[in-house]
Scaffold this active site. Structure first.
Site, mmCIF file in Angstrom:
data_model
loop_
_atom_site.group_PDB
_atom_site.id
_atom_site.type_symbol
_atom_site.label_atom_id
_atom_site.label_comp_id
_atom_site.label_asym_id
_atom_site.label_seq_id
_atom_site.Cartn_x
_atom_site.Cartn_y
_atom_site.Cartn_z
ATOM 1 N N ARG A 100 12.766 -8.645 6.641
ATOM 2 C CA ARG A 100 12.065 -7.596 5.888
ATOM 3 C C ARG A 100 10.966 -8.216 5.040
ATOM 4 N NH1 ARG A 100 12.669 -5.093 0.678
ATOM 5 N NH2 ARG A 100 12.062 -2.894 0.749
ATOM 6 N N LYS A 150 -0.306 10.902 11.183
ATOM 7 C CA LYS A 150 0.983 11.537 11.537
ATOM 8 C C LYS A 150 2.110 10.506 11.470
ATOM 9 C CE LYS A 150 2.709 15.000 14.837
ATOM 10 N NZ LYS A 150 3.222 15.913 13.815
#
Ligand code: PDD
Length: 286
Positions: A100, A150
């Site tokens: 991460r 989007k």
């Protein structure tokens, strides 16, 4: 059981896997498209493909697939799953780096993740709600400021939908600085006489593919189109109201915050627009 598409493979849905380090999962670092299927054919594939490329470019994401191949994947999934009416969901994320990290991974070593699956919805074009209309509430628009992209960051729209459900209604129209932006997962419109009013394009709303087609058909049918902001109060006094999206096409709205719109039943302008949209898009489907 569905056959889905994951990173180049057609695979049973219960065998499909994505890494826990995928940035779509950890960071909402992904974009998506929903394309409808009628008569086993894709509605406005090109519009969705163009918007997909724009979403990727706005986020500096590399495309994992050529657009011609993407069309073939859509068609193959429709074929494999025998979809006559429904939707195809497509998601691309920045992929799964080793760990991460807020910094984008190097696209040379971390390839994007691409997933597609079908949603079978028999009766989509003939949905009962297109006859009864839907009831909406208004809610503050608390999404991020780049709604023209989007992205899969859909928590706030889900919260808006849940607020509508809790109030016994069907959906929510979001309001910012006193003006309606859009619905939780659709564009919002009102009708006054022969004029269709919907918010102008900008970063505040998603540039709906259905919106573009419907406004084109409205102009061709000699209706006036005004692309501008409107308030909930103006909407409540309108003759008709509706929403558009790839999954609802043109859907009448008959109540906003408990106030009936017009007669409180779907009106003729929206019915006509829905009919024109479905007829023209079926003809152009691929
Ligand atoms: N939603 N505005 C928002 C916020 C949307 O999520 C959508 C689509 C639209 C309409 O765009 P289009 O006409 O291109 O479908 C407007 C899809 C259907 C979804 O999230 O399922």
């Amino acid at each position: 059981m569905r056959t889905v598409y994951v990173n180049g493979e057609y695979i049973a849905e219960d065998q499909a896997k994505v890494s826990i380090f995928d940035r779509g999962f950890l960071m909402g670092d992904g974009i998506y498209e929903v394309t409808s299927v009628l008569d086993g054919k894709l509605i406005d594939f090109e519009g969705h493909a163009i918007r997909l490329q724009r979403s990727m470019s706005e986020l500096d994401m590399q495309s994992p697939i050529e657009m011609d191949d993407l069309l073939e994947v859509h068609r193959e999934l429709v074929r494999l799953n025998g979809v006559d009416e429904g939707m195809i969901y497509l998601q691309i994320t920045r992929g799964a780096p080793d760990d991460r990290d807020f910094v984008y991974p190097d696209p040379e070593t971390t390839k994007p993740t691409i997933v597609l699956f079908t949603q079978n919805k028999p009766g989509l074009a003939d949905s009962p709600m297109s006859k009864t209309g839907m009831k909406v509430i208004s809610i503050a628009d608390q999404r991020w400021a780049r709604r023209d992209i989007k992205t899969v960051q859909l928590l706030y729209p889900s919260m808006a939908k849940m607020a509508a459900k809790a109030a016994g209604k069907d959906d929510a129209w979001m309001v910012e600085d006193g003006a309606v932006t859009e619905g939780s997962s659709n564009n919002a419109y009102i009708v006054k006489g022969n004029t269709i009013i919907t918010r102008h394009l900008g970063n505040e709303i998603l540039h709906g593919i259905t919106r573009a087609a419907v406004l084109r058909f409205a102009r061709e049918a000699q209706m006036n189109v005004e692309e501008r902001s409107f308030t909930i109060e103006e909407a409540q006094k309108a003759d008709e109201a509706f929403i558009t999206s790839a999954s609802t096409f043109v859907m009448p709205v008959v109540e906003i915050d408990d106030a009936p719109i017009g007669a409180g039943t779907p009106g003729p302008v929206v019915a006509r627009l829905r009919e024109i949209y479905l007829e023209e898009m079926r003809k152009a489907a691929i």
